[in-house]
Scaffold this motif. Sequence first.
Motif, PDB file in Angstrom:
ATOM      1  N   CYS A 130       0.702  -1.084   0.130  1.00  0.00           N
ATOM      2  CA  CYS A 130       0.128  -0.034  -0.082  1.00  0.00           C
ATOM      3  C   CYS A 130       0.895   1.077  -0.021  1.00  0.00           C
ATOM      4  O   CYS A 130       1.910   1.458   0.690  1.00  0.00           O
ATOM      5  CB  CYS A 130      -0.893  -0.104   1.154  1.00  0.00           C
ATOM      6  N   ASN A 132       0.087   4.055   0.908  1.00  0.00           N
ATOM      7  CA  ASN A 132      -0.262   4.876   2.037  1.00  0.00           C
ATOM      8  C   ASN A 132       0.113   4.534   3.248  1.00  0.00           C
ATOM      9  O   ASN A 132       0.859   5.250   4.053  1.00  0.00           O
ATOM     10  CB  ASN A 132      -1.949   4.920   2.109  1.00  0.00           C
ATOM     11  N   CYS A 133       0.033   3.158   3.472  1.00  0.00           N
ATOM     12  CA  CYS A 133       0.500   2.583   4.979  1.00  0.00           C
ATOM     13  C   CYS A 133       1.571   1.583   4.839  1.00  0.00           C
ATOM     14  O   CYS A 133       2.054   1.320   5.995  1.00  0.00           O
ATOM     15  CB  CYS A 133      -0.651   2.082   5.865  1.00  0.00           C
ATOM     16  N   CYS A 155      -6.228  -1.180  -0.157  1.00  0.00           N
ATOM     17  CA  CYS A 155      -5.681  -1.547   1.126  1.00  0.00           C
ATOM     18  C   CYS A 155      -6.920  -2.206   2.208  1.00  0.00           C
ATOM     19  O   CYS A 155      -7.583  -1.231   2.374  1.00  0.00           O
ATOM     20  CB  CYS A 155      -4.729  -0.646   1.605  1.00  0.00           C
ATOM     21  N   CYS A 158      -5.725   0.074   5.865  1.00  0.00           N
ATOM     22  CA  CYS A 158      -6.075   1.506   5.854  1.00  0.00           C
ATOM     23  C   CYS A 158      -7.372   1.710   4.949  1.00  0.00           C
ATOM     24  O   CYS A 158      -7.891   2.894   4.872  1.00  0.00           O
ATOM     25  CB  CYS A 158      -4.827   2.426   5.534  1.00  0.00           C
TER      26      CYS A 158
HETATM   27 ZN   LIG Z   1      -2.800   0.967   3.539  1.00  0.00          ZN
END
Ligand SMILES: [Zn+2]
Length: 169
Positions: A130, A132-133, A155, A158
Amino acid sequence: MKELMIEHADIDTELIPILDQVSDPEIPVLTILDMGVVRYAKLVNDLVLIKITPTYSGCPAMDVIGDDITAAFEKAGYKVNIDLILTPAWTTDWITEEGRKALENYGIAAPLEAEADKDVLLNGKQIVKCTNCGSQNTKLVSQFGSTACKALFKCEDCQEPFDYFKCLK
Ligand SMILES: [Zn+2]
């Protein structure tokens, strides 16, 4: 000055700062050098000769790239001649390490190598991180994301959706 590790390209060092001003029309955080589309750039007499390879066939972005390269060099006081080279075809391997980082920061997971790519897209293996995370608990939502060369992922940790740049060979 930018370090370039491009094995498939032959580029005059002095031309790099100019080429580096031209961004990829589809992914503006990447320059055309990051994408690896510039195969050749040499100053011969008073003319800059450039050869570029399209990222994928029929990509309308290539017209834009040609115009943008011409504009950047004219602004720097050079005349320029641009040729398209179609073989060998561009592959995602030509995206530089810096380009891969820029992709990830932009929210697009960088392409995996061919075998892993197949595992992800066809066998549902969870190895795309991911953007983002960083979790690998990610799920393929669609083979096609915002463009045909990307797949859409989500994801499961998140809940963020993100694009994955598919491996192209
Ligand atoms: Zn994520």
